[in-house]
Design a protein around this motif. Structure first.
Motif, PDB file in Angstrom:
ATOM      1  N   ARG A   1     147.599  77.142 -40.637  1.00  0.00           N
ATOM      2  CA  ARG A   1     148.589  76.216 -40.116  1.00  0.00           C
ATOM      3  C   ARG A   1     147.891  75.007 -39.472  1.00  0.00           C
ATOM      4  NH1 ARG A   1     150.466  81.234 -40.741  1.00  0.00           N
ATOM      5  NH2 ARG A   1     152.688  81.466 -41.218  1.00  0.00           N
ATOM      6  N   ALA A   2     148.475  74.406 -38.494  1.00  0.00           N
ATOM      7  CA  ALA A   2     147.917  73.151 -37.971  1.00  0.00           C
ATOM      8  C   ALA A   2     147.994  73.107 -36.455  1.00  0.00           C
ATOM      9  CB  ALA A   2     148.661  71.958 -38.574  1.00  0.00           C
ATOM     10  N   THR A   3     147.355  74.046 -35.806  1.00  0.00           N
ATOM     11  CA  THR A   3     147.397  74.060 -34.347  1.00  0.00           C
ATOM     12  C   THR A   3     146.628  72.877 -33.755  1.00  0.00           C
ATOM     13  OG1 THR A   3     146.923  75.352 -32.359  1.00  0.00           O
ATOM     14  CG2 THR A   3     145.373  75.572 -34.179  1.00  0.00           C
ATOM     15  N   VAL A   4     147.143  72.363 -32.678  1.00  0.00           N
ATOM     16  CA  VAL A   4     146.427  71.317 -31.933  1.00  0.00           C
ATOM     17  C   VAL A   4     145.885  71.879 -30.621  1.00  0.00           C
ATOM     18  CG1 VAL A   4     147.707  69.420 -32.969  1.00  0.00           C
ATOM     19  CG2 VAL A   4     148.592  70.500 -30.889  1.00  0.00           C
ATOM     20  N   ARG A   5     146.041  73.191 -30.427  1.00  0.00           N
ATOM     21  CA  ARG A   5     145.525  73.874 -29.238  1.00  0.00           C
ATOM     22  C   ARG A   5     144.691  75.062 -29.692  1.00  0.00           C
ATOM     23  NH1 ARG A   5     150.949  72.751 -28.393  1.00  0.00           N
ATOM     24  NH2 ARG A   5     151.458  71.401 -26.612  1.00  0.00           N
ATOM     25  N   PRO A   6     143.535  74.824 -30.289  1.00  0.00           N
ATOM     26  CA  PRO A   6     142.771  75.923 -30.899  1.00  0.00           C
ATOM     27  C   PRO A   6     142.317  76.994 -29.915  1.00  0.00           C
ATOM     28  CG  PRO A   6     141.466  73.903 -30.829  1.00  0.00           C
ATOM     29  CD  PRO A   6     142.867  73.525 -30.468  1.00  0.00           C
ATOM     30  N   VAL A   7     141.897  76.590 -28.731  1.00  0.00           N
ATOM     31  CA  VAL A   7     141.416  77.575 -27.758  1.00  0.00           C
ATOM     32  C   VAL A   7     142.571  78.447 -27.269  1.00  0.00           C
ATOM     33  CG1 VAL A   7     140.351  77.879 -25.498  1.00  0.00           C
ATOM     34  CG2 VAL A   7     139.460  76.150 -27.072  1.00  0.00           C
ATOM     35  N   MET A   8     143.690  77.822 -26.960  1.00  0.00           N
ATOM     36  CA  MET A   8     144.865  78.573 -26.519  1.00  0.00           C
ATOM     37  C   MET A   8     145.362  79.497 -27.626  1.00  0.00           C
ATOM     38  SD  MET A   8     148.486  77.113 -25.067  1.00  0.00           S
ATOM     39  CE  MET A   8     149.733  78.213 -24.366  1.00  0.00           C
ATOM     40  N   ALA A   9     145.370  79.003 -28.850  1.00  0.00           N
ATOM     41  CA  ALA A   9     145.819  79.831 -29.977  1.00  0.00           C
ATOM     42  C   ALA A   9     144.922  81.047 -30.141  1.00  0.00           C
ATOM     43  CB  ALA A   9     145.829  78.998 -31.258  1.00  0.00           C
ATOM     44  N   GLY A  10     143.613  80.842 -30.040  1.00  0.00           N
ATOM     45  CA  GLY A  10     142.688  81.964 -30.156  1.00  0.00           C
ATOM     46  C   GLY A  10     142.836  82.963 -29.023  1.00  0.00           C
ATOM     47  N   ALA A  11     143.039  82.448 -27.799  1.00  0.00           N
ATOM     48  CA  ALA A  11     143.229  83.340 -26.652  1.00  0.00           C
ATOM     49  C   ALA A  11     144.479  84.189 -26.817  1.00  0.00           C
ATOM     50  CB  ALA A  11     143.298  82.519 -25.368  1.00  0.00           C
ATOM     51  N   LEU A  12     145.550  83.587 -27.309  1.00  0.00           N
ATOM     52  CA  LEU A  12     146.790  84.344 -27.526  1.00  0.00           C
ATOM     53  C   LEU A  12     146.624  85.370 -28.637  1.00  0.00           C
ATOM     54  CD1 LEU A  12     149.334  81.423 -27.163  1.00  0.00           C
ATOM     55  CD2 LEU A  12     149.151  83.408 -25.662  1.00  0.00           C
ATOM     56  N   ALA A  13     145.835  85.033 -29.648  1.00  0.00           N
ATOM     57  CA  ALA A  13     145.538  86.019 -30.688  1.00  0.00           C
ATOM     58  C   ALA A  13     144.789  87.207 -30.095  1.00  0.00           C
ATOM     59  CB  ALA A  13     144.715  85.372 -31.807  1.00  0.00           C
ATOM     60  N   GLY A  14     143.876  86.934 -29.161  1.00  0.00           N
ATOM     61  CA  GLY A  14     143.166  88.014 -28.478  1.00  0.00           C
ATOM     62  C   GLY A  14     144.089  88.857 -27.622  1.00  0.00           C
ATOM     63  N   LEU A  15     145.021  88.202 -26.935  1.00  0.00           N
ATOM     64  CA  LEU A  15     146.001  88.934 -26.138  1.00  0.00           C
ATOM     65  C   LEU A  15     146.858  89.835 -27.016  1.00  0.00           C
ATOM     66  CD1 LEU A  15     147.603  89.514 -23.536  1.00  0.00           C
ATOM     67  CD2 LEU A  15     148.952  87.459 -24.015  1.00  0.00           C
ATOM     68  N   PHE A  16     147.319  89.304 -28.133  1.00  0.00           N
ATOM     69  CA  PHE A  16     148.133  90.115 -29.049  1.00  0.00           C
ATOM     70  C   PHE A  16     147.326  91.294 -29.581  1.00  0.00           C
ATOM     71  CE2 PHE A  16     149.455  91.038 -33.447  1.00  0.00           C
ATOM     72  CZ  PHE A  16     150.755  91.454 -33.216  1.00  0.00           C
ATOM     73  N   GLY A  17     146.090  91.034 -29.998  1.00  0.00           N
ATOM     74  CA  GLY A  17     145.252  92.126 -30.495  1.00  0.00           C
ATOM     75  C   GLY A  17     145.028  93.198 -29.450  1.00  0.00           C
ATOM     76  N   GLY A  18     144.766  92.781 -28.202  1.00  0.00           N
ATOM     77  CA  GLY A  18     144.553  93.749 -27.133  1.00  0.00           C
ATOM     78  C   GLY A  18     145.797  94.547 -26.811  1.00  0.00           C
ATOM     79  N   ALA A  19     146.962  93.893 -26.844  1.00  0.00           N
ATOM     80  CA  ALA A  19     148.216  94.595 -26.556  1.00  0.00           C
ATOM     81  C   ALA A  19     148.532  95.621 -27.641  1.00  0.00           C
ATOM     82  CB  ALA A  19     149.356  93.588 -26.435  1.00  0.00           C
ATOM     83  N   VAL A  20     148.360  95.234 -28.890  1.00  0.00           N
ATOM     84  CA  VAL A  20     148.617  96.169 -29.991  1.00  0.00           C
ATOM     85  C   VAL A  20     147.629  97.329 -29.940  1.00  0.00           C
ATOM     86  CG1 VAL A  20     148.628  96.456 -32.503  1.00  0.00           C
ATOM     87  CG2 VAL A  20     149.668  94.427 -31.466  1.00  0.00           C
TER      88      VAL A  20
END
Length: 212
Positions: free
Chosen positions: A151-170
């Motif tokens: 996709r086309a995120t303009v907040r790469p660090v935030m997007a990656g951090a949220l991906a880490g949060l989702f992975g940790g929660a799952v």
């Protein structure tokens, strides 16, 4: 080359080689969760006493808090992945999981004698637990990063951090079926350490792989 000619050339290339459609979010997230589940149950057994503890508040707190973090994380990931998304409007929903965890900790402090708090906090093998949650989450994190990259995120660090949060929660949700430590103290500290490490790893991955 004139501007009109450049526009015509780009239009022709776009019609000849249309951009690939990204994986839909249900498919991408479903695959990520499935891979995490396969890894979890390939590496770890389901705890033998699961039927006995299934309704115990300490056990239930793990999947409940995990779900309360994962669900808003999905919405935030979807928002932050688009250049026009506004993820900050959904950030407060993450607080719900922390409120429920705080209630669980307060309940534990009322039920368990202070003399036993330290033992409840340390559990059986805290380092192995944190490492296992981190390990299970890595392929989930990687697949979500891949989906965001389409996709086309303009907040790469935030997007990656949220991906880490989702992975940790799952991963927390899945690993609860194996982990014998059901104290909210243990959940807050050792699962928390793993999730924070995943958020940091995701943020770094976002900086490296999600920038335009």
């Amino acid at each position: 080359m004139k501007t009109s000619q450049l526009i015509d050339q780009l239009s022709a290339e776009a019609s000849t080689h249309p951009p690939k459609r990204p994986l839909s979010w249900p498919v991408a997230l479903g695959l990520a969760v499935a891979v995490g589940a396969v890894l979890m149950f390939a590496l770890f057994d389901v705890r033998a006493d699961l039927p006995d503890v299934a309704m115990y508040y300490g056990f239930l707190l793990k999947p409940i808090v995990a779900a309360l973090l994962a669900i808003p994380a999905i919405r935030l990931i979807m928002d932050v992945s688009e250049p026009t998304g506004e993820p900050t409007r959904h950030l407060p929903w993450l607080a719900v999981g922390f409120v429920v965890l705080s209630i669980g900790i307060a309940l534990e402090m009322m039920i368990v004698s202070p003399a036993n708090w330290s033992a409840r906090l340390m559990g059986d093998n805290p380092a192995a637990c944190a490492a296992s949650v981190f390990l299970i989450a890595l392929p989930i994190l990687s697949m979500v990063i891949f989906a965001i990259r389409q996709r086309a995120t303009v907040r790469p660090v935030m997007a990656g951090a949220l991906a880490g949060l989702f992975g940790g929660a799952v991963s927390t949700f899945l690993y609860a079926a194996h982990c014998p430590d059901d104290s909210p103290f243990f959940l807050a500290i050792w699962y928390g350490i793993a999730i924070l490490a995943l958020i940091g790893t995701g943020a770094l991955a976002g900086r490296l792989f999600l920038r335009w």
